[in-house]
Design a protein around this motif. Structure first.
Motif, PDB file in Angstrom:
ATOM      1  N   PHE A   1      75.983  15.243 -63.150  1.00 17.93           N
ATOM      2  CA  PHE A   1      76.839  16.026 -62.171  1.00 17.93           C
ATOM      3  C   PHE A   1      77.178  15.252 -60.915  1.00 17.93           C
ATOM      4  O   PHE A   1      78.211  15.190 -60.258  1.00 17.93           O
ATOM      5  CB  PHE A   1      76.255  17.205 -61.755  1.00 17.93           C
ATOM      6  CG  PHE A   1      77.370  18.130 -60.807  1.00 17.93           C
ATOM      7  CD1 PHE A   1      77.198  18.138 -59.586  1.00 17.93           C
ATOM      8  CD2 PHE A   1      78.280  19.057 -61.270  1.00 17.93           C
ATOM      9  CE1 PHE A   1      78.147  18.633 -58.626  1.00 17.93           C
ATOM     10  CE2 PHE A   1      79.280  19.746 -60.526  1.00 17.93           C
ATOM     11  CZ  PHE A   1      78.952  19.471 -59.375  1.00 17.93           C
ATOM     12  N   GLN A   2      76.384  14.337 -60.696  1.00 15.41           N
ATOM     13  CA  GLN A   2      76.519  13.598 -59.356  1.00 15.41           C
ATOM     14  C   GLN A   2      77.662  12.295 -59.629  1.00 15.41           C
ATOM     15  O   GLN A   2      77.973  11.630 -58.561  1.00 15.41           O
ATOM     16  CB  GLN A   2      75.138  12.820 -59.017  1.00 15.41           C
ATOM     17  CG  GLN A   2      74.387  14.063 -58.537  1.00 15.41           C
ATOM     18  CD  GLN A   2      72.760  13.511 -58.252  1.00 15.41           C
ATOM     19  OE1 GLN A   2      72.617  12.337 -58.156  1.00 15.41           O
ATOM     20  NE2 GLN A   2      71.899  14.289 -57.523  1.00 15.41           N
ATOM     21  N   ILE A   3      77.946  12.133 -60.613  1.00 16.93           N
ATOM     22  CA  ILE A   3      78.921  11.032 -61.030  1.00 16.93           C
ATOM     23  C   ILE A   3      80.339  11.870 -60.993  1.00 16.93           C
ATOM     24  O   ILE A   3      80.797  12.562 -61.731  1.00 16.93           O
ATOM     25  CB  ILE A   3      79.000  10.543 -62.600  1.00 16.93           C
ATOM     26  CG1 ILE A   3      77.731   9.824 -62.825  1.00 16.93           C
ATOM     27  CG2 ILE A   3      80.184   9.563 -63.005  1.00 16.93           C
ATOM     28  CD1 ILE A   3      77.099   9.507 -64.288  1.00 16.93           C
ATOM     29  N   GLU A   4      80.937  11.601 -59.721  1.00 15.81           N
ATOM     30  CA  GLU A   4      82.051  12.178 -59.498  1.00 15.81           C
ATOM     31  C   GLU A   4      83.258  12.100 -60.230  1.00 15.81           C
ATOM     32  O   GLU A   4      84.365  12.656 -59.947  1.00 15.81           O
ATOM     33  CB  GLU A   4      82.545  11.958 -57.688  1.00 15.81           C
ATOM     34  CG  GLU A   4      82.584  10.552 -57.220  1.00 15.81           C
ATOM     35  CD  GLU A   4      81.280   9.926 -56.888  1.00 15.81           C
ATOM     36  OE1 GLU A   4      81.324   8.802 -56.234  1.00 15.81           O
ATOM     37  OE2 GLU A   4      80.349  10.031 -57.385  1.00 15.81           O
ATOM     38  N   LYS A   5      83.516  10.716 -60.664  1.00 15.71           N
ATOM     39  CA  LYS A   5      84.457  10.407 -61.303  1.00 15.71           C
ATOM     40  C   LYS A   5      84.433  10.105 -62.785  1.00 15.71           C
ATOM     41  O   LYS A   5      83.504   9.235 -63.183  1.00 15.71           O
ATOM     42  CB  LYS A   5      85.237   9.156 -60.584  1.00 15.71           C
ATOM     43  CG  LYS A   5      85.717   9.387 -59.288  1.00 15.71           C
ATOM     44  CD  LYS A   5      86.438   8.269 -58.730  1.00 15.71           C
ATOM     45  CE  LYS A   5      86.881   8.616 -57.152  1.00 15.71           C
ATOM     46  NZ  LYS A   5      87.524   7.463 -56.594  1.00 15.71           N
ATOM     47  N   GLN A   6      85.371  10.492 -63.588  1.00 16.40           N
ATOM     48  CA  GLN A   6      84.966  10.201 -65.242  1.00 16.40           C
ATOM     49  C   GLN A   6      85.015   8.662 -65.365  1.00 16.40           C
ATOM     50  O   GLN A   6      84.540   8.163 -65.925  1.00 16.40           O
ATOM     51  CB  GLN A   6      85.989  10.982 -65.907  1.00 16.40           C
ATOM     52  CG  GLN A   6      85.923  10.886 -67.512  1.00 16.40           C
ATOM     53  CD  GLN A   6      86.699  11.769 -68.130  1.00 16.40           C
ATOM     54  OE1 GLN A   6      87.317  12.727 -67.611  1.00 16.40           O
ATOM     55  NE2 GLN A   6      86.782  11.557 -69.591  1.00 16.40           N
ATOM     56  N   GLU A   7      85.966   8.055 -64.438  1.00 19.29           N
ATOM     57  CA  GLU A   7      86.243   6.513 -64.728  1.00 19.29           C
ATOM     58  C   GLU A   7      84.849   5.990 -64.576  1.00 19.29           C
ATOM     59  O   GLU A   7      84.641   4.839 -65.328  1.00 19.29           O
ATOM     60  CB  GLU A   7      87.042   6.054 -63.762  1.00 19.29           C
ATOM     61  CG  GLU A   7      88.526   6.427 -63.877  1.00 19.29           C
ATOM     62  CD  GLU A   7      88.797   7.907 -63.631  1.00 19.29           C
ATOM     63  OE1 GLU A   7      87.832   8.506 -62.632  1.00 19.29           O
ATOM     64  OE2 GLU A   7      89.915   8.471 -63.891  1.00 19.29           O
ATOM     65  N   MET A   8      83.956   6.012 -63.768  1.00 22.83           N
ATOM     66  CA  MET A   8      82.562   5.408 -63.678  1.00 22.83           C
ATOM     67  C   MET A   8      81.869   5.837 -64.889  1.00 22.83           C
ATOM     68  O   MET A   8      81.224   4.916 -65.270  1.00 22.83           O
ATOM     69  CB  MET A   8      82.055   6.315 -62.450  1.00 22.83           C
ATOM     70  CG  MET A   8      82.484   6.031 -61.124  1.00 22.83           C
ATOM     71  SD  MET A   8      81.846   6.788 -59.738  1.00 22.83           S
ATOM     72  CE  MET A   8      80.159   5.893 -59.615  1.00 22.83           C
ATOM     73  N   PHE A   9      81.970   7.079 -65.391  1.00 21.60           N
ATOM     74  CA  PHE A   9      81.372   7.078 -66.651  1.00 21.60           C
ATOM     75  C   PHE A   9      81.595   6.269 -67.725  1.00 21.60           C
ATOM     76  O   PHE A   9      81.126   5.638 -68.609  1.00 21.60           O
ATOM     77  CB  PHE A   9      81.111   8.709 -66.963  1.00 21.60           C
ATOM     78  CG  PHE A   9      80.711   8.899 -68.584  1.00 21.60           C
ATOM     79  CD1 PHE A   9      79.364   8.718 -68.867  1.00 21.60           C
ATOM     80  CD2 PHE A   9      81.582   9.040 -69.503  1.00 21.60           C
ATOM     81  CE1 PHE A   9      78.856   9.029 -70.087  1.00 21.60           C
ATOM     82  CE2 PHE A   9      81.197   9.510 -70.716  1.00 21.60           C
ATOM     83  CZ  PHE A   9      79.860   9.275 -71.076  1.00 21.60           C
ATOM     84  N   GLU A  10      83.078   6.185 -67.773  1.00 20.93           N
ATOM     85  CA  GLU A  10      83.530   5.479 -69.003  1.00 20.93           C
ATOM     86  C   GLU A  10      83.386   3.876 -68.766  1.00 20.93           C
ATOM     87  O   GLU A  10      83.080   3.195 -69.779  1.00 20.93           O
ATOM     88  CB  GLU A  10      85.244   5.356 -68.772  1.00 20.93           C
ATOM     89  CG  GLU A  10      85.618   7.064 -69.385  1.00 20.93           C
ATOM     90  CD  GLU A  10      87.207   7.235 -68.996  1.00 20.93           C
ATOM     91  OE1 GLU A  10      87.909   6.552 -68.483  1.00 20.93           O
ATOM     92  OE2 GLU A  10      87.581   8.289 -69.461  1.00 20.93           O
ATOM     93  N   THR A  11      83.095   3.388 -67.613  1.00 20.90           N
ATOM     94  CA  THR A  11      82.738   1.895 -67.477  1.00 20.90           C
ATOM     95  C   THR A  11      81.418   1.930 -68.218  1.00 20.90           C
ATOM     96  O   THR A  11      81.202   0.683 -68.645  1.00 20.90           O
ATOM     97  CB  THR A  11      83.016   1.815 -65.962  1.00 20.90           C
ATOM     98  OG1 THR A  11      84.066   1.931 -65.636  1.00 20.90           O
ATOM     99  CG2 THR A  11      82.293   0.056 -65.724  1.00 20.90           C
ATOM    100  N   LEU A  12      80.506   2.560 -67.887  1.00 20.23           N
ATOM    101  CA  LEU A  12      79.313   2.543 -68.495  1.00 20.23           C
ATOM    102  C   LEU A  12      79.479   2.669 -70.077  1.00 20.23           C
ATOM    103  O   LEU A  12      78.599   1.958 -70.663  1.00 20.23           O
ATOM    104  CB  LEU A  12      78.238   3.550 -67.724  1.00 20.23           C
ATOM    105  CG  LEU A  12      77.006   3.802 -68.550  1.00 20.23           C
ATOM    106  CD1 LEU A  12      76.048   2.629 -68.861  1.00 20.23           C
ATOM    107  CD2 LEU A  12      76.354   5.111 -67.955  1.00 20.23           C
ATOM    108  N   GLU A  13      80.181   3.749 -70.539  1.00 16.41           N
ATOM    109  CA  GLU A  13      80.200   4.274 -71.930  1.00 16.41           C
ATOM    110  C   GLU A  13      80.418   2.992 -72.385  1.00 16.41           C
ATOM    111  O   GLU A  13      80.070   2.739 -73.826  1.00 16.41           O
ATOM    112  CB  GLU A  13      81.161   5.259 -71.830  1.00 16.41           C
ATOM    113  CG  GLU A  13      81.631   5.802 -73.442  1.00 16.41           C
ATOM    114  CD  GLU A  13      82.706   6.801 -73.029  1.00 16.41           C
ATOM    115  OE1 GLU A  13      82.560   7.707 -73.848  1.00 16.41           O
ATOM    116  OE2 GLU A  13      83.380   6.698 -72.027  1.00 16.41           O
ATOM    117  N   GLU A  14      81.578   1.980 -72.142  1.00  9.34           N
ATOM    118  CA  GLU A  14      82.088   0.962 -72.685  1.00  9.34           C
ATOM    119  C   GLU A  14      81.101  -0.215 -72.911  1.00  9.34           C
ATOM    120  O   GLU A  14      81.186  -0.945 -74.201  1.00  9.34           O
ATOM    121  CB  GLU A  14      83.393   0.205 -72.078  1.00  9.34           C
ATOM    122  CG  GLU A  14      84.396   1.448 -71.908  1.00  9.34           C
ATOM    123  CD  GLU A  14      85.516   0.966 -71.018  1.00  9.34           C
ATOM    124  OE1 GLU A  14      85.386   0.003 -70.485  1.00  9.34           O
ATOM    125  OE2 GLU A  14      86.653   1.799 -71.001  1.00  9.34           O
TER     126      GLU A  14
END
Length: 419
Positions: free
Chosen positions: A134-147
């Motif tokens: 929940f502390q990841i405020e932007k989906q783009e931050m998650f997507e960078t990790l995801e890739e």
């Protein structure tokens, strides 16, 4: 050789989650639902079960890992009685499975460049656990990790990203991304297995905790829906709704605008309550507050509080502390914190301070996890279903410290100074 049954260790209710192999394995849930402890045991078990597998553990801010996920994983190693098979060094985060050299690595999203360069010594980096997602405020931050989680694996392995979090805001991108923008407790497709857990799934809870949940169910049903059942929402009757999480550079803020000031507050605790320190940048012209640092620890002696302040570089700054602890303030001053002052408490001072803070837009740096936690849970008292004009005496240590920090603005600069 000691043999244990996994079922005896983890208990019931997590069978589907434990065995799931979807690329995304997601669990939201209430506090006390044993989700973090279950994941920790599951990850240790998986490393030992799947040769060549490795795990990367992520939180929004790196320095929150040692006392959360890393501590849970070490607890899981001991719980499974396999500590003789693991290297758990004190001076570094990495955990190593000794028979094969497989590793558990740790990283924070506050250092994205480090994430892209993470490699393992043996095998493949195929498992990721993101705690407090929940502390990841932007989906783009998650997507960078995801890739970064990609590559061909041998047949016995699979890629999986596990996300765990408390649900809180229904507007968070996690609901749309992993729960199909619904309020359903479960969601599943080809890539996603998402579930919801609650306190009733934890058979290890003590009687006092269970009683508190049952009282909440009767007296505060809306809060129970979120905090007890893990449904989407926010705590009922929040004192502050004027805040958000924002990644910012406090040094740049202060350098770029000389009208901004830093202010500092300290609330004392010891055995049951933490000593809570907060650092905030005040923008009076635009009515903005930027909370950029904190510490939040139990059983700190006064010399240790002084040392925490020194380590963070605030020993020469003006700090306003709880006036109920005049002796502690004097002791801290004698330990080199020369500009510490006592607050000016009085009748109505709590509500006055709250009303002042409510006038601001508040931005909380992601590393201030305890401040975020208190903002989410600091509520008005209720009696017989009626909300009172009095803040509850709970989740208020950093909230009190924030009032002290801003007191010189809210009261026109009046201080009680110990000499």
């Amino acid at each position: 050789m000691t043999q244990i049954k996994i079922k005896d260790v983890i208990g019931k209710n997590y069978d589907l989650f434990w065995n799931d192999k979807h690329f995304y394995r997601v669990v939201k849930g209430s506090r006390g639902s044993k989700k973090s402890k279950t994941i920790a045991i599951n990850m240790i078990y998986r490393i030992m079960k799947y040769p060549e597998s490795n795990l990367l553990v992520i939180r929004r801010v790196f320095n929150t890992l040692r006392n959360s996920c890393r501590a849970d994983l070490i607890w899981a190693i001991n719980r499974l009685k396999v500590s003789h098979l693991w290297r758990v060094p004190k001076g570094e985060h990495t955990l190593t499975y000794l028979p094969t050299g497989q590793q558990i690595l740790f990283a924070g999203l506050d250092d994205p460049l480090k994430l892209t360069s993470i490699t393992v010594a043996q095998g493949y980096l195929n498992f990721v656990w993101i705690e407090e997602a929940f502390q990841i405020e932007k989906q783009e931050m998650f997507e960078t990790l995801e890739e970064s989680i990609r590559g061909i694996l041998p047949p016995h392995l699979f890629h999986q990203i596990t996300l765990s979090f408390n649900p809180w805001s229904e507007d968070h991108w996690l609901r749309k991304r992993f729960y199909n923008d619904t309020y359903d407790r479960e969601y599943e497709d080809d890539l996603i297995y998402a579930t919801t857990t609650d306190y009733t799934m934890n058979e290890f809870l003590d009687e006092v905790t269970l009683k508190r949940f049952e009282e909440m169910k009767i007296k505060r049903p809306n809060r129970f829906r979120v905090a007890g059942l893990g449904e989407w929402g926010i705590a009922e009757g929040l004192v502050y709704n004027n805040w958000e999480i924002l990644d910012f550079d406090p040094i740049k803020l202060l350098k770029n605008d000389f009208s901004l000031e830093a202010a500092f507050g300290l609330d004392f605790g010891f055995t049951n309550d933490p000593s809570a320190f907060i650092a905030v940048i005040v923008d009076l012209r635009n009515k903005r507050l930027f909370i950029f640092d904190e510490f939040y620890k139990k059983r700190l002696l006064n010399n240790e509080i002084a040392e925490e302040i020194k380590i963070r570089g605030y020993s020469k700054d003006e700090i306003t502390a709880d006036c109920a602890e005049a002796k502690s303030i004097e002791e801290i001053r004698r330990h080199g914190i020369s500009r510490i002052r006592q607050s000016s408490k009085g009748k109505g001072s709590v509500n006055q301070g709250i009303q002042y803070i409510q006038q601001f837009d508040i931005y909380v740096h992601p590393k201030c996890t305890n401040t975020i936690m208190e903002f989410k849970n600091y509520v008005w008292e209720e009696k017989n279903g009626i909300t009172l004009n009095k803040a509850a005496d709970n989740y208020n240590h950093l909230m009190d410290a924030l009032r002290y920090a801003l007191e010189k603005y809210s009261t026109g600069g009046v201080h009680n100074i110990l000499v």
